[in-house]
Motif scaffolding. Sequence first.
Motif, PDB file in Angstrom:
ATOM      1  N   ASP A  49       0.836  -1.206   0.000  1.00 21.02           N
ATOM      2  CA  ASP A  49       0.000   0.000   0.000  1.00 21.02           C
ATOM      3  C   ASP A  49       0.872   1.257   0.000  1.00 21.02           C
ATOM      4  N   TRP A  50       0.458   2.230  -0.803  1.00 23.81           N
ATOM      5  CA  TRP A  50       1.079   3.550  -0.738  1.00 23.81           C
ATOM      6  C   TRP A  50       0.001   4.558  -1.087  1.00 23.81           C
ATOM      7  N   ASP A  51      -0.778   4.904  -0.075  1.00 23.98           N
ATOM      8  CA  ASP A  51      -1.956   5.747  -0.245  1.00 23.98           C
ATOM      9  C   ASP A  51      -1.830   6.964   0.666  1.00 23.98           C
ATOM     10  N   ASN A  54      -5.236   8.200   2.483  1.00 21.94           N
ATOM     11  CA  ASN A  54      -5.682   7.478   3.682  1.00 21.94           C
ATOM     12  C   ASN A  54      -4.541   7.175   4.648  1.00 21.94           C
ATOM     13  N   LYS A  56      -1.862   5.266   4.360  1.00 16.43           N
ATOM     14  CA  LYS A  56      -1.472   3.859   4.396  1.00 16.43           C
ATOM     15  C   LYS A  56      -0.203   3.694   3.566  1.00 16.43           C
ATOM     16  N   TYR A  57       0.840   3.192   4.218  1.00 16.10           N
ATOM     17  CA  TYR A  57       2.135   3.114   3.546  1.00 16.10           C
ATOM     18  C   TYR A  57       2.778   1.742   3.760  1.00 16.10           C
ATOM     19  N   ASN A 223       3.714   3.311  -8.330  1.00 17.00           N
ATOM     20  CA  ASN A 223       3.807   2.666  -7.019  1.00 17.00           C
ATOM     21  C   ASN A 223       3.149   1.291  -7.011  1.00 17.00           C
ATOM     22  N   LYS A 251       3.796  10.324   6.156  1.00 15.00           N
ATOM     23  CA  LYS A 251       4.417  10.038   4.858  1.00 15.00           C
ATOM     24  C   LYS A 251       5.917  10.294   4.904  1.00 15.00           C
TER      25      LYS A 251
END
Length: 282
Positions: A49-51, A54, A56-57, A223, A251
């Motif tokens: 995940d790389w959002d 939201n 989320k990483y 990504n 982030k």
Amino acid sequence: MKDKIFKFVLFIGACVILLLTAGVVYALVSQSVGTFSTFGLFHFIFSSDWDAVNDKYGALAFISGTIMTSVLALLFCIPFSLSIALFNGEYFRGKKITTVVSSIVDLLAGIPSIVYGLWGFYVLRPVIVDMGVNAQGFGVLLASLILAIMIIPYASSLSTEFISMVPNELKEAAYSLGATNLEVITTVNLPVASSGIFASYVLAFGRALGETMAVTMLIGNTNNIALSIGDTGNTMASIIANQFGEASGLKLSSLMAIGLLLFLITASINFIAKYIMKLVSR
């Protein structure tokens, strides 16, 4: 007194290096705590995940992109760098042409990575387009080719040194038994120098892992996990280069965590190479 002063200066220099390294590690670890406490170490490493919306990483896509491009670059590098090493270290050792080839190799090693990236983008990429291939979909392949060109000088220079260190007595014994040049290389040179050659490729691999600008310009900067050389993707270094300037909060902490992981991976590979080279020198 002069010896004591010189020894003290060397001691201070060594301590400064240790302090700088400790400072780098401290900065990376302290800035990464927020990410690891939020997601957990293993979840962060194995999540793709790389959002940013939201918060989320995960680093898996970038770890896989780094490993894929570096491994492919090493595979592309081996036949060319080994050929150069045998050319300089055995076949034409001591000849004038060896000096010319070595100078060119040293020149390639000193070219900035951004220049390689520009060359790949404006020369190699159009060639692929002219062949009827969508270059936008071959980011991993393009990045790996440029990385291979960049690490060839490192691998070939070190491999040349180890091949040159093979004792002449061993080669002369093989020649006296009727061995050809090829047989001497395959049965004497390469087996004796194999540990050193292996260490040179490990160091070249570590160099490829941390490359930033050239890869950023060619890999496509998406990504996602690249499943083939025909995909685009991102590496650990390229995602940091692309998004660090605008990052903040969680982030930014995630980018620092990726930097910490890259530091640990590269340091581990370099330690392995140094240990192998230490064994060879005994």
